[in-house]
Structures are given as structure tokens and as C-alpha cells.
Design a protein around this motif. Structure first.
Motif, PDB file in Angstrom:
ATOM      1  N   GLU A  35      42.767 -44.842  35.140  1.00  0.00           N
ATOM      2  CA  GLU A  35      42.467 -43.655  35.937  1.00  0.00           C
ATOM      3  C   GLU A  35      40.985 -43.313  35.976  1.00  0.00           C
ATOM      4  O   GLU A  35      40.591 -42.398  36.694  1.00  0.00           O
ATOM      5  N   TRP A  36      40.171 -43.987  35.217  1.00  0.00           N
ATOM      6  CA  TRP A  36      38.748 -43.654  35.165  1.00  0.00           C
ATOM      7  C   TRP A  36      38.097 -43.762  36.548  1.00  0.00           C
ATOM      8  O   TRP A  36      37.219 -42.997  36.876  1.00  0.00           O
ATOM      9  N   LYS A  37      38.545 -44.698  37.336  1.00  0.00           N
ATOM     10  CA  LYS A  37      37.955 -44.905  38.660  1.00  0.00           C
ATOM     11  C   LYS A  37      38.352 -43.792  39.627  1.00  0.00           C
ATOM     12  O   LYS A  37      37.573 -43.415  40.504  1.00  0.00           O
ATOM     13  N   ILE A  48      27.117 -40.853  35.521  1.00  0.00           N
ATOM     14  CA  ILE A  48      27.457 -41.309  34.174  1.00  0.00           C
ATOM     15  C   ILE A  48      28.261 -42.601  34.304  1.00  0.00           C
ATOM     16  O   ILE A  48      29.286 -42.637  34.977  1.00  0.00           O
ATOM     17  N   GLU A  49      27.775 -43.638  33.684  1.00  0.00           N
ATOM     18  CA  GLU A  49      28.509 -44.898  33.683  1.00  0.00           C
ATOM     19  C   GLU A  49      29.526 -44.859  32.550  1.00  0.00           C
ATOM     20  O   GLU A  49      29.174 -44.655  31.386  1.00  0.00           O
ATOM     21  N   ILE A  50      30.783 -45.053  32.880  1.00  0.00           N
ATOM     22  CA  ILE A  50      31.856 -44.940  31.898  1.00  0.00           C
ATOM     23  C   ILE A  50      32.153 -46.321  31.317  1.00  0.00           C
ATOM     24  O   ILE A  50      32.636 -47.207  32.017  1.00  0.00           O
ATOM     25  N   ARG A  54      34.709 -41.763  25.710  1.00  0.00           N
ATOM     26  CA  ARG A  54      33.804 -40.686  25.303  1.00  0.00           C
ATOM     27  C   ARG A  54      32.711 -40.416  26.336  1.00  0.00           C
ATOM     28  O   ARG A  54      32.043 -39.394  26.266  1.00  0.00           O
ATOM     29  N   ASP A  55      32.518 -41.323  27.276  1.00  0.00           N
ATOM     30  CA  ASP A  55      31.494 -41.149  28.307  1.00  0.00           C
ATOM     31  C   ASP A  55      31.933 -40.207  29.428  1.00  0.00           C
ATOM     32  O   ASP A  55      31.112 -39.775  30.223  1.00  0.00           O
ATOM     33  N   ILE A  56      33.208 -39.912  29.499  1.00  0.00           N
ATOM     34  CA  ILE A  56      33.754 -39.103  30.590  1.00  0.00           C
ATOM     35  C   ILE A  56      33.311 -37.652  30.440  1.00  0.00           C
ATOM     36  O   ILE A  56      33.341 -37.076  29.354  1.00  0.00           O
ATOM     37  N   SER A  57      32.904 -37.041  31.568  1.00  0.00           N
ATOM     38  CA  SER A  57      32.504 -35.635  31.582  1.00  0.00           C
ATOM     39  C   SER A  57      33.697 -34.744  31.214  1.00  0.00           C
ATOM     40  O   SER A  57      34.840 -35.025  31.596  1.00  0.00           O
ATOM     41  N   GLN A  58      33.419 -33.669  30.517  1.00  0.00           N
ATOM     42  CA  GLN A  58      34.486 -32.733  30.132  1.00  0.00           C
ATOM     43  C   GLN A  58      35.144 -32.107  31.359  1.00  0.00           C
ATOM     44  O   GLN A  58      36.323 -31.760  31.317  1.00  0.00           O
ATOM     45  N   LEU A  59      34.403 -31.962  32.455  1.00  0.00           N
ATOM     46  CA  LEU A  59      34.975 -31.387  33.671  1.00  0.00           C
ATOM     47  C   LEU A  59      36.042 -32.298  34.276  1.00  0.00           C
ATOM     48  O   LEU A  59      36.970 -31.821  34.933  1.00  0.00           O
TER      49      LEU A  59
END
Length: 160
Positions: A35-37, A48-50, A54-59
Motif C-alpha cells: 500500500e505504500w505506493k 520522502i522516499e520510502i 519508518r519513512d512514511i509521514s504520520q499524516l
């Protein structure tokens, strides 16, 4: 005045409580790399490159929760709209013109949001489309009603 403050406190408590639960539910995106994409629009906006969860924005947690577990994000949106409604009614007593503008701007923002969700593929997206479209119509009714009342009072004052 007290009844408005009390309603605002209840609205903010509902907003904060549902926000905390939605944030927790949305943290499930960390483990769902498929689902990251599709569920990380804020990470894309912030460039932000995931590479890991942990790289995913909190929003983006809220986006994921809204798509797949929409109960608490729905309560969050309804609480936020309730706060705006209470503020609009309070402002309407003191400054009718500003209340009309507030309702009009809110309805425009809700219409833009609903237009982005019109072809949603998930249940949560469809639920949010219905909520935002219905709320946009509601705020249009509030703005039009306040405008007619404002103009009616001006006509009555001019005739006397």
C-alpha cells in the motif's frame, strides 16, 4: 456563551479521541508495503522516499485508516465539521456576514474534497465522498439561509 464553549469542548474531545485511534489504526501501513505506493500522498508531497515503514509521514497514517478502517476517521471528520458548525452559529449572532463567508468557504473546501473522492475504489473513500458531498450541501444551505436572513433584516430596517 457557555453552551457554545461546552459544545466546542465536546467537539474537540471527540476530535482528539478519534484522531488518536485513527492514527493508531493507520499505523498498520508500516507493515503493508503493498500500500505504500497508493496510500502515501503526504510522503509524496514532502518528497520522502520510502524504503521502510519508518519513512512514511504520520499524516499518511490517517489516509490509510480512512481507506481501510473508516470508522474513527469518519468520527474525526464529523467532529471537525461539528466544531465548524458551532463556530458558525456563534459567529452568526455577532457578525452575520463573516458567518456567511465561513459557511461558503467551508462548503467550497468540502466540494473540492468530495470531487477528489468521487471515484474512490475503497469503502472508506466512498464513505468520505458521501460525508463531504452531503456536508458541502449542508453548509451551502447554511450560507444561503444566513444570507436570506441578513437581507431580510436589511429590507425590514430600510422600510421602517
Amino acid at each position: 456563551m457557555f453552551k457554545y464553549v461546552l459544545q466546542l469542548i465536546v467537539g474537540f474531545l471527540g476530535l482528539l479521541g478519534s484522531m488518536a485511534v485513527a492514527w493508531y489504526e493507520g499505523s498498520g501501513i508500516i507493515d503493508n508495503s503493498l500500500e505504500w505506493k497508493y496510500s502515501t500522498p503526504f510522503s509524496k508531497i514532502f518528497n520522502i522516499e520510502i524504503t521502510n515503514g519508518r519513512d512514511i509521514s504520520q499524516l499518511d497514517y490517517f489516509v490509510y485508516a480512512a481507506k481501510y478502517q473508516p470508522l474513527f476517521p469518519t468520527i474525526m471528520v464529523i467532529s471537525g465539521l461539528y466544531i465548524v458548525i458551532v463556530m458558525a452559529f456563534f459567529i452568526h449572532k455577532h457578525n452575520r456576514q463573516f458567518a456567511i463567508y465561513l459557511s461558503g468557504i467551508t462548503s467550497c473546501l468540502l466540494m473540492v474534497t468530495s470531487s477528489l473522492l468521487i471515484n474512490a475504489s475503497t469503502v472508506g473513500g466512498r464513505i468520505f465522498f458521501v460525508i463531504t458531498a452531503g456536508s458541502a450541501l449542508f453548509f451551502i444551505c447554511i450560507a444561503v439561509s444566513a444570507w436570506f436572513r441578513s437581507n431580510k433584516l436589511q429590507l425590514v430596517n430600510q422600510q421602517t
